[in-house]
Design an enzyme around this catalytic site. Structure first.
Site, short mmCIF file in Angstrom:
data_model
loop_
_atom_site.label_atom_id
_atom_site.label_comp_id
_atom_site.label_asym_id
_atom_site.label_seq_id
_atom_site.Cartn_x
_atom_site.Cartn_y
_atom_site.Cartn_z
N CYS A 275 1.22 3.80 4.91
CA CYS A 275 2.00 3.87 6.15
C CYS A 275 3.47 3.57 5.82
O CYS A 275 3.73 2.79 4.91
CB CYS A 275 1.51 2.83 7.16
SG CYS A 275 -0.17 3.07 7.76
N CYS B 155 3.46 21.26 10.05
CA CYS B 155 3.38 19.85 9.62
C CYS B 155 4.67 19.45 8.91
O CYS B 155 4.73 18.39 8.31
CB CYS B 155 2.16 19.64 8.73
SG CYS B 155 2.16 20.69 7.29
N ASP C 70 -0.16 28.39 11.01
CA ASP C 70 -0.31 26.95 10.78
C ASP C 70 -0.25 26.71 9.28
O ASP C 70 -1.24 26.36 8.65
CB ASP C 70 -1.66 26.48 11.37
CG ASP C 70 -1.85 24.97 11.25
OD1 ASP C 70 -0.92 24.26 10.81
OD2 ASP C 70 -2.95 24.49 11.60
N CYS D 156 0.81 -1.21 0.00
CA CYS D 156 0.00 0.00 0.00
C CYS D 156 0.85 1.27 0.00
O CYS D 156 0.67 2.13 -0.83
CB CYS D 156 -0.95 -0.04 1.20
SG CYS D 156 -1.70 1.52 1.64
N CYS E 288 -8.58 -1.05 6.50
CA CYS E 288 -7.37 -0.24 6.67
C CYS E 288 -7.25 0.02 8.16
O CYS E 288 -8.15 0.60 8.77
CB CYS E 288 -7.50 1.07 5.90
SG CYS E 288 -6.29 2.31 6.37
N1 SAH Z 1 -5.53 25.36 11.19
C1 SAH Z 1 -6.26 25.05 10.00
C2 SAH Z 1 -5.48 24.21 9.00
C3 SAH Z 1 -4.28 24.84 8.44
S1 SAH Z 1 -3.67 23.93 7.05
C4 SAH Z 1 -7.51 24.28 10.36
O1 SAH Z 1 -7.53 23.57 11.35
O2 SAH Z 1 -8.45 24.33 9.59
C5 SAH Z 1 -2.97 25.24 6.11
C6 SAH Z 1 -3.98 26.17 5.46
O3 SAH Z 1 -3.25 27.20 4.80
C7 SAH Z 1 -4.84 25.52 4.39
O4 SAH Z 1 -6.18 25.74 4.74
C8 SAH Z 1 -4.47 26.29 3.09
O5 SAH Z 1 -5.57 26.48 2.24
C9 SAH Z 1 -3.98 27.61 3.63
N2 SAH Z 1 -3.05 28.38 2.80
C10 SAH Z 1 -2.12 27.94 1.93
N3 SAH Z 1 -1.40 28.95 1.44
C11 SAH Z 1 -1.86 30.08 2.02
C12 SAH Z 1 -1.50 31.47 1.93
N4 SAH Z 1 -0.51 31.87 1.14
N5 SAH Z 1 -2.17 32.35 2.68
C13 SAH Z 1 -3.18 31.94 3.51
N6 SAH Z 1 -3.57 30.66 3.62
C14 SAH Z 1 -2.92 29.74 2.89
#
Ligand code: SAH
Length: 458
Positions: free
Chosen positions: A84, A413, A386, A81, A164
């Protein structure tokens, strides 16, 4: 420099390390070979399968010494797969590995003094299985019968799958049942090569806290053979199913969803909670895959922010507003910024759903919009970011440095881009106090973490 190894040759090696992608690393006269399914401390024979400039790839032939961290992967389809990468490593070993990946990235890329910054042990799950709340399975045919499962590693061949192990078992049961029902009605699978057939993917989403499920049929055309009976069978069998939706994707593409979505039965949304906050989830909305660990991660972010109720917070890359809504309960005001308009629609809906009024959401690039706010005189006590894997835009980091919030809480991440961005913030007057890795995706190579940076007093 000539590579000291040759393709198809067999070598005896000692494995010294594990890459962040989960491959074992052995060195032959200093030349690194990456070998899947091998662990640090192990010894064995390896066949070289590819030689590149400065490194190569090998296939493990035999292990002559095994690691005490090695465990039998419980999943029977683990090797085929590829979803993982770490099931052969004990869960304790995985958590240690993830902490090490973060530590090494911060030291090597971020030039962070890891004797001064606390990098905590990874917070794992007490039960690291059955955690994914979304199943997205490609559908195919074998000997005329419908199958659904996963694409075999590096191919476009669909392998049928019953279970899975990292998936919520409810999702698997629904996928199995939908597959069996469709098979009985002679439903045809989409054929990628010929661009014919009908059913492309079955998607199931599940709210673990609410026990509500959604089934999405992704089809090539807008018709729906035997619709009434198929829907009736699904809803009779699964009282948890609250929503059945059809998404139409007529294109020749690897992208799963098409542009048109229609509700076939029940509601457009299902709901789930992270802590005390409720979220409405539609077929296409982004929602965290592992809400249990998301709460752990965002609780840590909240703890780092240490809000008193007086603060103005900016949540950059806010998605559907998960962090914004978490923080709004404890802050004076939260501003969320996100590039995807649909996510901002969801964020606003979620704010309303929870009766939270001290948040404002805006669509735009964080690296463009936040500099504008700064020019307009908006001040922030805390900035939370984030970002996606590629990390923060440089102009956002420079704006943060110019805005001088007391704290930056960085949820990441990708430890490599976290480290790169931390180096810039440290040069701009911040100090990294603590970093907490959280295991959001057990048995995979993914590492999430939350870092606290404080402005050094001038
Ligand atoms: N904390 C959020 C998840 C963040 S994931 C939650 O829990 O929903 C990262 C996010 O950044 C995604 O939603 C993506 O669409 C956004 N993103 C990507 N590039 C960006 C940019 N240049 N400016 C603002 N947002 C952006």
């Amino acid at each position: 420099m000539e590579a000291p190894v040759k393709k198809n040759q067999i070598y005896d090696v000692v494995f010294e390390d594990l890459t962040h992608e989960g491959a074992g690393v052995a060195k032959i006269s200093g030349f690194p070979l990456f070998v899947p399914n091998a662990l640090p401390g192990e010894q064995g024979t390896v066949k070289v399968v590819k030689v590149k400039k400065g490194y190569g790839y090998g296939r493990l032939m035999e292990l002559t010494k095994t690691s005490p961290d090695r465990t039998e992967a419980p999943c029977p389809i683990y090797k085929q797969c590829g979803g993982c990468q770490l099931q052969h490593l004990s869960y304790e070993g995985q958590l240690r590995h993830k902490q090490k990946v973060v530590k090494e990235a911060l030291a090597r890329i971020g030039k962070v003094d890891v004797t001064k910054t606390t990098i905590h042990p990874t917070i794992g799950m007490s039960d690291p299985w059955n955690y994914r709340n979304k199943a997205q399975v490609p559908v195919g045919e074998r000997e005329g019968g419908l199958i659904a499962g996963f694409f075999q590693k590096r191919t476009h061949e669909i392998i049928d799958m019953e279970r899975c192990l990292i998936q919520q078992s409810e999702n698997d049961q629904i996928v199995q049942a939908v597959k069996a029902i469709c098979r009985r009605y002679g439903i045809r699978a989409y054929d990628e090569q010929a661009h014919k057939g009908w059913l492309r993917h079955i998607v199931v989403r599940y709210g673990e806290m609410t026990k509500q499920a959604m089934v999405v049929f992704i089809t090539r055309t807008a018709d729906f053979p035997h619709k009434k009976r198929i829907l009736a069978e699904i809803t009779a069998k699964f009282p948890s199913v609250q929503s059945i939706v059809q998404n139409i994707n007529p294109k020749r593409t690897n992208v799963i969803f098409g542009d048109e979505t229609k509700v076939l039965w029940g509601s457009e949304y299902i709901y789930d909670c992270i802590g005390s906050i409720q979220f409405a989830i539609s077929a296409r909305s982004f929602y965290q895959i592992n809400p249990v660990q998301t709460k752990v991660l965002y609780d840590k972010a909240l703890e780092y922010a240490n809000l008193t109720g007086e603060e103005t917070v900016i949540d950059a890359y806010c998605g559907i507003g998960t962090i914004s809504l978490f923080f709004a309960q404890k802050a004076k005001k939260v501003y969320g910024v996100e590039i995807v308009p649909d996510a901002i629609e969801d964020a606003k809906r979620n704010a309303k759903l929870n009766g939270i009024e001290n948040v404002e959401f805006a669509v735009g690039e964080a690296e463009t919009l936040i500099p504008k706010w700064h020019q307009q005189g908006i001040k922030a006590d805390i900035i939370v970011v984030d970002p996606p894997r590629k990390g923060c835009g440089e102009s956002l980091l420079q704006t943060i440095i110019a805005m001088k919030p007391k704290k930056v809480v960085y949820v990441s991440c990708n430890p490599a881009t976290l480290a790169r961005d931390i180096a810039i913030l440290e040069q701009g007057g911040y100090e990294t106090k603590e970093v907490q890795p959280v295991d959001m995706f057990p048995h995979t190579m993914h590492v999430e973490c939350c870092a606290l940076l404080m402005r050094i007093e001038e």
